[in-house]
Scaffold this active site. Structure first.
Site, PDB file in Angstrom:
ATOM      1  N   ASP A   1       0.809  -1.217  -0.025  1.00  0.00           N
ATOM      2  CA  ASP A   1       0.034  -0.300   0.054  1.00  0.00           C
ATOM      3  C   ASP A   1       0.815   1.036  -0.064  1.00  0.00           C
ATOM      4  OD1 ASP A   1      -2.172  -1.452   0.066  1.00  0.00           O
ATOM      5  OD2 ASP A   1      -2.674  -1.494   2.261  1.00  0.00           O
TER       6      ASP A   1
ATOM      7  N   GLU B   1     -11.629  -1.660  -2.629  1.00  0.00           N
ATOM      8  CA  GLU B   1     -10.934  -1.055  -1.552  1.00  0.00           C
ATOM      9  C   GLU B   1     -10.032  -0.359  -2.197  1.00  0.00           C
ATOM     10  OE1 GLU B   1      -9.442  -3.701   1.202  1.00  0.00           O
ATOM     11  OE2 GLU B   1      -8.081  -4.655  -0.337  1.00  0.00           O
TER      12      GLU B   1
END
Length: 364
Positions: A49, A242
């Protein structure tokens, strides 16, 4: 002779009929697929991420890890060097994984750096999004302001949309006129957006907040769970969407998101091909949507244009962002190298420059 002429006439008629048929048949364009994907531009950084900024001639990355890890490099490819952390101690938000906040996103506005992060528990939506600020992009000097929003438990968590969403995977888009919007969400009801106050570290009273539902995966990948904890496990099933990130290239705002199964891959029981993590996008002329894909399907209805997915040794790219570097938009993300390992902590940084064809981003 007449028989030969008749045969030739029949053949000619059939030939012309075939040409006419193909000329009047619409070319079918596969939905949700850009194939083949180009190779990744690899970097020498293991990361999950990522969030990347360029300040001067130096690149800064922020990622999940103890107190939010900072790396620095002279180029996107590296060499990357760990230089420290955003937080000098655990997050002040009293929930979830306070020691290693998730999925940070860092932006710079008027000389101040804002690092948005999440604290949560895997598989649960008892989460919160917080923010820290600094006058420098590197380690040291960051102030943790605590939570902006809560889901599951905490102030405002019983108001819509926080009573049905999951406050992780934060990102912020700042419009040309200076308005800031916080994007967030993972699984459950998908991706949401709320406007930030001018200080960029708070929102208005949640009971009157102008929230927007931006994207959702309506089809459950797996049956709903029976976890006795109502905040853990979605009883309607797994809805894998997401990692929202909104970029802007006039005249469009682009909502990027990660779709498909993420993480904890078993090499002997991988998800069906095409169901693993991949990077999708939709666009809108307004930062609050509605966002649609190339076919005009609203992202709330399951739309999404695939810009990058598994290819060659690249497996399950996601957790993406877009960096504008010297006028070029660059899509960056984490991915797993199938020839090395599918372990969570073996994810590494990859990137691809983008070009735009008919207003749609294409990875190069």
């Amino acid at each position: 002779m007449r028989r030969i002429i008749k045969i030739l006439v029949v053949v000619a008629v059939l030939y012309l009929a075939i040409i006419f048929l193909f000329a009047n048949t619409r070319r079918v364009v596969p939905i949700h697929r850009q194939t083949p994907f180009p190779p990744t531009h690899p970097a020498d950084l293991k990361i999950h991420d990522p969030s990347i900024l360029k300040v001067g001639d130096k690149y800064y990355s922020y990622s999940v890890g103890p107190r939010i890890v900072i790396h620095e490099a002279p180029t996107l490819s590296g060499p990357w060097k760990k230089t420290g952390h955003v937080l000098d101690k655990d997050s002040i938000i009293p929930k979830g994984d306070r020691k290693a906040p998730w999925a940070p996103t860092t932006i710079e506005v008027a000389g101040t750096y804002y690092c948005y992060y999440a604290v949560s528990q895997s598989g649960c939506r008892n989460s919160a999004i917080g923010v820290a600020t600094s006058q420098s992009p590197g380690p040291g000097g960051w102030t943790d302001h605590g939570a902006i929003i809560h889901t599951g438990t905490g102030p405002g968590s019983d108001s819509a949309p926080f009573d049905r969403s999951n406050a992780i995977d934060a990102s912020v888009i700042l419009t040309p006129d200076g308005n800031g919007y916080l994007n967030f969400g993972s699984y459950w009801t998908g991706i949401w957006q709320v406007p930030l106050n001018a200080d960029l570290v708070s929102i208005s009273d949640v009971s009157t907040n102008a929230a927007r539902h931006l994207a959702y995966e309506p089809h459950a990948f797996s049956p709903g769970g029976k976890n006795p904890n109502p905040l853990c496990g979605d009883r309607s099933g797994s809805h894998p969407i997401e990692g929202a990130f909104v970029s802007y290239r006039a005249p469009f705002y682009y909502l990027w998101f990660s779709w498909g199964k993420c993480c904890k891959y078993n090499p002997k029981a991988l998800p069906p091909r095409g169901k693993e993590y991949q990077i999708r996008v939709g666009r809108s002329t307004h930062p609050q949507g509605p966002f649609v894909d190339r076919q005009g399907v609203d992202l709330i209805e399951g739309g999404g244009e695939v810009v990058y997915g598994s290819n060659r040794d690249v497996y399950a790219p996601g957790g993406q962002g877009v960096l504008t570097d010297e006028g070029t938009d660059i899509l960056y993300y984490h991915y797993l190298n199938k020839t090395v390992s599918l372990d969570f902590w073996e994810a590494r940084l990859g990137y691809n420059p983008l070009i735009y064809i008919d207003g749609w981003p294409v990875a190069q």
